[in-house]
Design a protein around this motif. Structure first.
Motif, short mmCIF file in Angstrom:
data_model
loop_
_atom_site.label_atom_id
_atom_site.label_comp_id
_atom_site.label_asym_id
_atom_site.label_seq_id
_atom_site.Cartn_x
_atom_site.Cartn_y
_atom_site.Cartn_z
N ASN A 54 75.35 -34.42 -12.92
CA ASN A 54 75.41 -34.44 -11.46
C ASN A 54 75.80 -35.86 -11.01
O ASN A 54 75.00 -36.79 -11.12
N ASP A 56 76.83 -39.38 -9.04
CA ASP A 56 76.54 -40.19 -7.87
C ASP A 56 75.22 -39.83 -7.19
O ASP A 56 75.14 -39.69 -5.97
N GLN A 57 74.17 -39.70 -8.00
CA GLN A 57 72.84 -39.41 -7.46
C GLN A 57 72.04 -40.70 -7.29
O GLN A 57 72.25 -41.68 -8.01
N ARG A 75 72.80 -45.95 -7.68
CA ARG A 75 73.22 -44.58 -8.00
C ARG A 75 73.63 -44.47 -9.45
O ARG A 75 73.98 -45.46 -10.09
N ASP A 77 75.04 -41.23 -12.60
CA ASP A 77 75.42 -39.86 -12.92
C ASP A 77 74.25 -39.24 -13.68
O ASP A 77 73.90 -39.69 -14.77
N ARG A 78 73.64 -38.23 -13.10
CA ARG A 78 72.39 -37.67 -13.62
C ARG A 78 72.67 -36.56 -14.64
O ARG A 78 73.22 -35.51 -14.29
N ASN A 179 64.07 -35.12 -7.14
CA ASN A 179 65.19 -34.46 -7.82
C ASN A 179 64.99 -32.99 -8.17
O ASN A 179 65.97 -32.31 -8.48
N LEU A 182 66.97 -30.60 -6.06
CA LEU A 182 68.38 -30.98 -6.19
C LEU A 182 68.95 -30.50 -7.52
O LEU A 182 70.08 -30.03 -7.60
N ASP A 183 68.15 -30.64 -8.59
CA ASP A 183 68.58 -30.15 -9.90
C ASP A 183 68.81 -28.65 -9.87
O ASP A 183 69.80 -28.14 -10.42
#
Length: 440
Positions: A54, A56-57, A75, A77-78, A179, A182-183
């Motif tokens: 994901n 730009d978290q 930020r 990348d997750r 998160n 969001l995840d």
């Protein structure tokens, strides 16, 4: 479709073997007294690992809550790992063991079920999608007794490893708070893309017809995803999301008002967390907009019961909802798989026996799993597959102990028969099932 009655019979036999079954760390145990809908379905099951990112978290772990809020949030990348379970192609054969880590985060163990690694998926039918979200900490295999069981019944299941929240990656709680929902939503979108025309899994499942299952913090996330907004007080907790980052989930905020995603039709929450710590109130829970099944133990000392899960169920007031209670069970009611044999030891660093993460002081885990499989199947078949007949498995006297078994010699129900449907005679004990309609 491949019938796998032999596999089911083998799982039954292993369940009867007791100690031998535990030694094999099986996740697919079916006890002789399992309710009807707990049984595995007609599909063989495949499983494969998907890696997602994901971009730009907000990097919650890079924010120091003790210093002033930065002008720009850091930020990253997750990364998220997802285990996908699916109906397998007829005649599929593959490896049914898989490795995972225990609650201690260091001991690797081998588990075995019925899902076969990397076999071809079934063709010719499109299945509903189900997302599964574990607790804090947990991992994508914690509810594996349920993931492969549902896949055998015609569901594609995506079980998420939540970064910063697994046994191996457990980090500051604020990351999980911010998160988790969001995840869930990101994985839904990724799965939707993978099922689009011309994509890898085109035609296998319908992401427009999705269910969501969460346990503990996964249940917390499921409530947010379903439209429930957290309180202003919880946004300000110094030990929570740093510098107001939890505000994206606050009731009434522009970001939260965009939920729920219309592709998610229903949700199931095992022991959802947060009422006990001021994250929910009646106003925020009134934002839930999809039918929900809540599952809890009456002695839950993590999420609490009367002032926890039950209060959430009572205040989710704008939708039809149900509450299944395992009387005298704790926080582990129904969700975790059977404890692996290697977990039965006292860990000095954690300060408890690792098996306690999976077990209950009163209930047998396989028994709890079978009951959960039964009710979740009835709930999802009704809400995602439109099988109205399955609603009869949910039309019950509230107290299972009060059900009356009364059948004629030919097996038909007499007028005074009120025993819980699907439960063999004498087995519907120690449970409560309550319902409330929208507006109640």
């Amino acid at each position: 479709m491949q019938k796998h009655l032999g596999l089911t019979a083998r799982a039954m036999a292993l369940g009867l073997m007791g100690t031998a079954a535990a030694a094999e760390n099986r996740v697919d145990r079916q006890l002789p007294n399992a309710p009807e809908l707990a049984a595995y379905g007609d599909h063989a099951v495949g499983m494969r690992t998907l890696e997602m990112t994901n971009p730009d978290q907000i990097d919650i772990l890079a924010i120091d809550p003790a210093v002033d809020k930065p002008d720009e949030m850091p930020r990253y990348d997750r990364p998220l790992t997802v285990e996908m379970y699916y109906p397998a192609a007829e005649g599929a054969e593959g490896e049914t063991t898989f490795k995972t880590f225990l609650r201690d985060g260091t001991t690797e163990v081998t588990l075995e079920g019925q899902a076969m690694r990397d076999v071809d998926p079934a063709t010719g039918e499109t299945f509903p999608l189900v997302l599964i979200s574990h607790g804090y900490p947990g991992n994508r295999y914690l509810l594996s007794h349920l993931t492969e069981n549902l896949a055998s019944k015609g569901y594609v299941v995506a079980s998420i490893d939540h970064t910063d929240s697994t046994y191996r990656t457990q980090a500051a709680f604020g990351s999980t708070l911010v998160n988790r929902s969001l995840d869930q939503l990101f994985v839904l979108e990724q799965m939707a893309q993978k099922s689009a025309e011309g994509a890898e899994f085109a035609g296998l499942y319908d992401a427009e017809n999705t269910g969501l299952i969460g346990y503990s913090m996964g249940g917390y996330g499921a409530i947010i995803t379903a439209g429930g907004g957290v309180t202003e007080t919880s946004v300000g907790y110094t030990w929570g999301g740093p510098h107001g980052t939890l505000g994206i989930h606050q009731a009434g905020s522009d970001s939260h008002n965009e939920l729920p995603d219309p592709r998610i039709k229903t949700a199931v929450a095992f022991g959802p967390w947060g009422m006990n710590r001021g994250f929910w109130d009646a106003e925020g829970l009134a934002g839930v907009q999809i039918p929900m099944l809540f599952i809890a133990g009456s002695q839950d000392d993590t999420s609490l019961y009367e002032k926890g899960v039950r209060a959430i169920w009572e205040n989710t007031s704008n939708v039809d909802r149900a509450l299944l209670t395992y009387m005298n069970a704790g926080h582990n009611a129904g969700a975790p798989m059977p404890a692996p044999q290697e977990s039965y030891y006292f860990n000095e660093d954690k300060g408890f026996n690792i098996s306690e993460h999976y077990t209950d002081a009163v209930w047998d885990t396989a028994r709890m799993n079978n009951i959960a499989q039964h009710f979740v199947t009835a709930w999802l078949d009704n809400h995602l597959k439109g099988e109205a007949e399955k609603a009869s498995y949910l039309d019950l006297v509230e107290d299972s102990n009060a059900g009356v078994w009364s059948q004629a010699e030919d097996g038909t129900d007499k007028e005074d028969h009120s025993y819980w449907r699907g439960f063999p005679e004498g087995t519907a004990k120690g449970l409560m099932y309550e319902t409330r309609a929208a507006g109640e």
